[in-house]
Each structure stands twice: as structure tokens, then as C-alpha cells.
Design an enzyme around this catalytic site. Structure first.
Site, PDB file in Angstrom:
ATOM      1  N   THR A 198      76.589  35.897  80.089  1.00 31.37           N
ATOM      2  CA  THR A 198      76.975  34.907  79.086  1.00 31.37           C
ATOM      3  C   THR A 198      75.859  34.893  78.048  1.00 31.37           C
ATOM      4  OG1 THR A 198      75.822  33.157  80.246  1.00 31.37           O
ATOM      5  CG2 THR A 198      78.129  33.458  80.806  1.00 31.37           C
ATOM      6  N   GLU A 246      83.151  34.589  82.335  1.00 37.04           N
ATOM      7  CA  GLU A 246      83.319  34.378  83.780  1.00 37.04           C
ATOM      8  C   GLU A 246      84.756  34.576  84.244  1.00 37.04           C
ATOM      9  OE1 GLU A 246      81.680  32.469  81.647  1.00 37.04           O
ATOM     10  OE2 GLU A 246      79.965  31.448  82.560  1.00 37.04           O
ATOM     11  N   TRP A 267      84.013   9.248  74.567  1.00 36.46           N
ATOM     12  CA  TRP A 267      83.937  10.625  74.107  1.00 36.46           C
ATOM     13  C   TRP A 267      84.576  10.793  72.737  1.00 36.46           C
ATOM     14  CZ3 TRP A 267      85.813  13.754  79.003  1.00 36.46           C
ATOM     15  CH2 TRP A 267      84.743  13.901  79.882  1.00 36.46           C
ATOM     16  N   LYS A 269      78.965  11.613  72.821  1.00 39.11           N
ATOM     17  CA  LYS A 269      79.213  10.439  73.650  1.00 39.11           C
ATOM     18  C   LYS A 269      78.652   9.223  72.931  1.00 39.11           C
ATOM     19  CE  LYS A 269      80.008   9.665  78.444  1.00 39.11           C
ATOM     20  NZ  LYS A 269      79.737   9.986  79.829  1.00 39.11           N
TER      21      LYS A 269
HETATM   22  P1  ADP Z   1      79.341  32.145  75.647  1.00 44.72           P
HETATM   23  O1  ADP Z   1      79.300  31.243  76.835  1.00 44.72           O
HETATM   24  O2  ADP Z   1      78.217  33.019  75.534  1.00 44.72           O
HETATM   25  O3  ADP Z   1      79.769  31.474  74.361  1.00 44.72           O
HETATM   26  P2  ADP Z   1      81.957  33.171  76.201  1.00 44.72           P
HETATM   27  O4  ADP Z   1      82.554  34.011  75.165  1.00 44.72           O
HETATM   28  O5  ADP Z   1      82.202  33.509  77.597  1.00 44.72           O
HETATM   29  O6  ADP Z   1      80.450  33.215  75.948  1.00 44.72           O
HETATM   30  O7  ADP Z   1      82.360  31.686  75.878  1.00 44.72           O
HETATM   31  C1  ADP Z   1      83.378  31.024  76.534  1.00 44.72           C
HETATM   32  C2  ADP Z   1      83.597  29.707  75.859  1.00 44.72           C
HETATM   33  O8  ADP Z   1      84.069  29.895  74.540  1.00 44.72           O
HETATM   34  C3  ADP Z   1      84.636  28.847  76.522  1.00 44.72           C
HETATM   35  O9  ADP Z   1      84.107  28.152  77.619  1.00 44.72           O
HETATM   36  C4  ADP Z   1      85.037  27.933  75.380  1.00 44.72           C
HETATM   37  O10 ADP Z   1      84.135  26.857  75.233  1.00 44.72           O
HETATM   38  C5  ADP Z   1      84.905  28.808  74.175  1.00 44.72           C
HETATM   39  N1  ADP Z   1      86.214  29.328  73.782  1.00 44.72           N
HETATM   40  C6  ADP Z   1      86.757  30.526  74.044  1.00 44.72           C
HETATM   41  N2  ADP Z   1      87.965  30.649  73.472  1.00 44.72           N
HETATM   42  C7  ADP Z   1      88.219  29.485  72.837  1.00 44.72           C
HETATM   43  C8  ADP Z   1      89.305  28.975  72.061  1.00 44.72           C
HETATM   44  N3  ADP Z   1      90.384  29.693  71.804  1.00 44.72           N
HETATM   45  N4  ADP Z   1      89.185  27.717  71.578  1.00 44.72           N
HETATM   46  C9  ADP Z   1      88.105  26.969  71.828  1.00 44.72           C
HETATM   47  N5  ADP Z   1      87.050  27.390  72.526  1.00 44.72           N
HETATM   48  C10 ADP Z   1      87.099  28.635  73.036  1.00 44.72           C
END
Ligand code: ADP
Length: 541
Positions: A184, A329, A444, A439
């Protein structure tokens, strides 16, 4: 009683064999650094993957060893995507935009023995050369022998390939063996490694290609703008091979103009990338129109696609948008937002409202939303809770880390750290990441909803909302906005007034700061960590 079906390992070489048998003549095109195209077929890929598997052996790479890649999206990277796992090793895709310390951290954490490097990216890797003693060999491509580098023990990809035989017997018979490793990007603490298995990636590929998911087909031409170092390019290189879709790899050419040309000239049917890329492309297409009627699905994920941008693509450019959500993940695909029969009677505007949601979990991904006490919440479209998932392509632990309660629940679900509502039909709407929620006075506030509303303002190009510390309320939202270059003048008060009729009063930011640029993460998302640092003083009197 046991079933009587074959025990057939789900391994990556099966996907490659399928592509070679069924689609040997389908094309894979790469835009090279000099702007010309390299073109070959799945049959060529197949032959070169076998050669590369032999090269890996000659470099001493053994079963389970980690092999790093440091590259743009191109055919060499694709060859590594197959040859590394199919020879029993683990393909570790390195994010070329990480800060040097993070890059060194993940190379050491993964214990990469060999790193394959796109020579156009040498300077970024050279910065950490003194910190990555675990790497025994560096193999360069897109370079010739005249190149100067500080990297030790280098060899050249094409020299090694020229000497290698194109005969290789696949070695993986245990589908649970690791095949890929992706970290990540470390927006929360140290990067964490998701270690995919052959089985999980095979099933993810089938899941991604179901009709209710991305549904690639043989006649598609797919342009993965999403980098191969970002969550396995969303699994597209495997999904394309399974479907027989042609691929266009953009190399380093990610500027809007280059992408627009590529889509029009290569007749791309499915481009896939993050919203910031499509924001740039939209502006380019408005300024310099091209015929892009070839697109049948503009796939977008990685962060929330603003509703206004969905509308702009569908209404003005007649391009259907397919919004998806995923995580490193989750291999990464979790949800997809296709309209269903129940939406047929909706107006266009109502349809775009639905499409701005992240969509339903695809078959193979089980999903629930949960409150702070661990209670499962209803799917009523209003109640917000943490999204938890389980399924065959979802991590059960991070690489070299015992499962921690902050990541996994006692009953075996992965905690995504995203907060969402679920509609009764099962459409998720992400409200925030838990760490980005505002918050205020115990309530929220969804930064995503405020951002969407701000980006719907005709003068706003980009908007991020962050929590800033506040003496009275604990936290308050702060809007940070980039105005469109040709925008009508608007100030902070004007923008707050514009938001006022759409939200409860306590949701409204007191202030909206206008800036020239928003900081972005290595994969093109608004970098809220940096924004919070920039505005850390908050309202602390
Ligand atoms: P990083 O954690 O490095 O940003 P990832 O690409 O695995 O890498 O990120 C996943 C996160 O990206 C998700 O948990 C979410 O918060 C966000 N995410 C992915 N796709 C979307 C989407 N279509 N809309 C909103 N958030 C998204």
C-alpha cells in the site's frame, strides 16, 4: 462425501496458455519513450515469457524469491508479470513515485534479490542504491550498453533474452504459492505488503471478467493507464489475457494529449485510470476534440469519481463511465457500479447520482458495514459504517506481520478503513476513509460529499476537504479548492453560500482556501496527509 472433480491448480501459467492457444494473434502495443510503438502478439509474449523464465533461473532466482520491477506500463513489465510467477517467484511491483526512504524500506522488507529497471527511471532508483544491499542484480531495459549508472551488477534485458532458450516447463503446481507482492502506498504509517497467491489472482481475474463486473471481451482494446505498480494495474494484464482483449500500454506517456491521441488512434474500448487522469483528459477533449466514440466503458477507481465529471463524460462526450472501488488488499477489485434493471425508469440526473456511488460487491466479495461496537448495520442507504469484506482474493494477513485487530476482525473479515452507506439494493457509497472523516462535536461529516458538491460548482476544478483541529468542536472541515483556469471569479464566502442549501449547517466549512494546486499522492489521489500538515494550525485560537 467428497466431490469427484479434478484438483486443477489455478495458476497464472494457465491464463497465459489460454491466451496463447486461443488468441495468439491479438496485439499488445506499447508506446515507447521515443513516442513510437512497439507491437507484438500474445504468441510473442508467450515465447518471451518462457525465455525470461530461463533468464530468471540463470540469475539464481529460485522458488519464492522476490523479484522487483521498477517500470512504467510496457511490454517488458508485462513479460515480468507472467515470467516471475510462472517460474515460481514473486513479482514485487515497486512504486516509481515513492519517496526514497519508502522505496528503500519496501525493497528491504520484501528482500528483493533482483530488480528489473526501466532505464528511463534510473535516477529515482539510484537515489537509494546505497540502502538496498539485498539486491544482487539489476537488469535494465529500454537502454543500451552506453548508459552510465551508479547501480552495481547490471545486465541488459535484451542481452539476457537473446541468450535464453524459449523452452521452459512451468513449475508451479501449488495454487497457494505466492505470485505477487504489492505494498500500500503508506498514506497511513509504513507501507504494508499484500502477498497474492496464484489461486487468489486467478479467481480475481475470473471475478473481474464476470458480466456484472468489468466484463472484458475478446473484441476489447484495453488501455491500462493505472500503473502496473499500483495494485497490479487493477488485474487488467491478466483479465485481458483471459478474455483475449488487445492491450495498449502507454509507457511514460500519461499526459492528457498523449492519452487522447492513443484512445482515438488505437480505437481503445476500455481505458482505466484514476479520476485525476480523466479530469485532465476531459479538459483536453473539450479544448481539442477527437473522435472517441470507440470507448464503451471508461473505467475509473482509486478515489471517488466526482458526479459532475461522470455527467460531463456521459452528457457532453457520450462516453459511458464505469465507477469501481478497490484496494491493494483486495487484489484490488471489490465493487462495480453498473446500472441494473431497477434503474431503467430513472432520469439521466438520477442515474448519474447512482453512478457516483462505488457500486455493488462483485460475486466473490462479501461485504458488510459495521459500527464502532462491531454491530452489523442495515443497508438503508443512510446508516454509515466501516466497510468490511471477505473472500478468496482478500488478504488474511500482511506480509511478515501477524494479523492485528485493527486490520482484521475476530470473525475473519478484513477492515477496509473506508466508511460507507449501503443502499437496499447493495450499492455502496463511500463517505470517507476513517482517517479522513471530519468528527465535529461528536458527529461525522463526510469529506467526500462536500468535495463532490464543491466540484459541481462551475468555477471549481479540484476540491479536497480535510479535518482541521478546532478548539470548540474538536475538528471542523476545511475546503481547499483549485479554480478552473477560465473560471468566473468566486471567493471563499461565495463557495460556502453555494454549499449552504445542500447540507446541514454544521457540515458547512467556515472557510474555503483557494490554492493553485492540490498535492497528490504517488498514485494520483489528493494527498490529505500533506494537506493536513499544510493547514495544521486549524482554528486553535
Ligand atoms: P492506498 O492505500 O495506497 O491509497 P489503494 O489504491 O489500495 O492504495 O487505496 C485503496 C483506497 O482507495 C480505498 O480504501 C478507498 O479509500 C479508496 N478508493 C478506491 N476506489 C475508490 C472509489 N471509487 N471511490 C472512493 N474511494 C476509493
Amino acid at each position: 462425501m467428497q466431490g469427484l472433480m479434478m484438483d486443477y491448480p489455478l495458476t497464472m501459467d494457465r491464463i497465459l496458455e489460454h491466451a496463447n492457444a486461443l488468441h495468439p494473434h491479438k496485439r499488445i502495443s506499447t508506446k515507447l519513450p521515443d513516442g513510437s510503438f512497439h507491437r507484438y502478439t500474445y504468441a510473442d509474449l508467450y515465447r518471451r515469457v518462457k525465455k525470461l523464465a530461463n533468464v530468471l533461473g540463470s540469475l539464481g532466482v529460485g522458488i519464492g524469491d522476490r523479484v522487483g520491477t521498477f517500470s512504467w506500463n510496457n511490454y517488458q513489465h508485462l513479460e515480468l508479470y507472467y515470467a516471475v510467477p510462472c517460474s515460481g517467484a514473486v513479482c514485487h511491483t515497486l512504486n516509481i513515485r515513492l519517496f526514497p526512504d519508502q522505496l528503500a524500506y519496501i525493497i528491504n522488507h520484501a528482500e528483493d534479490r533482483v530488480v528489473f529497471v526501466d532505464a528511463t527511471l534510473l535516477p529515482a532508483l539510484e537515489q537509494v542504491v546505497d540502502q538496498i544491499g539485498c539486491v544482487e542484480h539489476f537488469v535494465l531495459f529500454n537502454a543500451n550498453g552506453e548508459i552510465e549508472t551508479r547501480l552495481p551488477n547490471i545486465s541488459f534485458y535484451e542481452d539476457l533474452m537473446a541468450e535464453a532458450e524459449a523452452i521452459f516447463d512451468w513449475v508451479v503446481d501449488d495454487e497457494n504459492m505466492a505470485m505477487g507482492l504489492c505494498y500500500t502506498s503508506g498514506t497511513t504509517g509504513e507501507p504494508k505488503g499484500a502477498l497474492y497467491s496464484h489461486r487468489s489472482m486467478f479467481l480475481h481475474t475470473m471475478g473481474e471478467n464476470q458480466a456484472n463486473a468489468l466484463a472484458l471481451v475478446e473484441s476489447d482494446v484495453v488501455l491500462p493507464v493505472v500503473p502496473q505498480f499500483h495494485a497490479m494495474a487493477w488485474g487488467l494484464p491478466y483479465a485481458c489475457a483471459m478474455a483475449g482483449s488487445e492491450m495498449v500500454m502507454p509507457g511514460p506517456h500519461l499526459q492528457p494529449q498523449a492519452l487522447a491521441d492513443m484512445i482515438a488512434e488505437e480505437q481503445v474500448t476500455i481505458p482505466a485510470g484514476v479520476p485525476t487522469i480523466w479530469m485532465g483528459l476531459y479538459r483536453e477533449l473539450k479544448a481539442n476534440p477527437r473522435d472517441i466514440s470507440c470507448i464503451r466503458s471508461l473505467v475509473v477507481g482509486g478515489s471517488a469519481m466526482p458526479r459532475t465529471l461522470i455527467e460531463a463524460y456521459e452528457k457532453e462526450l457520450h462516453v459511458p463511465v464505469l465507477h469501481a472501488w478497490g484496494m491493494t488488499e483486495i487484489s484490488p477489485l471489490g465493487t462495480v457500479c453498473r446500472l441494473q434493471r431497477a434503474h431503467q425508469g430513472l432520469s439521466e440526473a438520477e442515474k448519474w447520482d447512482v453512478q457516483a456511488r462505488q457500486g455493488y460487491p462483485i460475486a466473490g466479495v462479501e461485504m458488510r458495514i459495521v459500527d464502532d461496537a462491531g454491530e452489523v448495520l442495515p443497508w438503508d442507504g443512510e446508516t454509515m459504517g466501516e466497510v468490511q469484506v471477505r473472500g478468496p482474493w482478500i488478504v488474511r494477513a500482511y506480509f511478515k506481520q501477524d494479523p492485528l485487530p485493527e486490520h482484521f476482525t475476530p470473525d475473519g473479515w478484513f477492515r477496509t478503513g473506508d466508511v460507507a452507506t449501503m443502499s437496499p439494493e447493495g450499492y455502496m457509497a463511500i463517505m470517507d476513509r476513517t482517517k479522513d472523516l471530519v468528527k465535529s462535536g461528536g458527529e461525522w461529516i463526510s469529506s467526500v460529499e462536500l468535495e463532490n458538491a464543491l466540484m459541481a460548482h462551475s468555477s471549481v476544478m479540484e476540491a479536497a476537504v480535510i479535518a482541521i483541529p478546532d478548539e470548540k468542536w474538536g475538528e471542523r472541515p476545511l475546503g481547499v479548492v483549485v479554480l478552473a483556469p477560465d473560471a468566473d471569479a468566486v471567493n471563499s464566502e461565495g463557495l460556502v453560500e453555494y454549499l449552504a442549501p445542500q447540507f446541514a449547517k454544521f457540515w458547512l466549512p467556515e472557510r474555503i482556501v483557494l490554492v493553485d494546486e492540490l498535492p497528490k499522492t504517488s498514485v494520483g489521489k489528493f494527498d490529505k496527509k500533506v494537506l493536513r500538515q499544510q493547514h495544521a494550525e486549524g482554528n486553535l485560537g
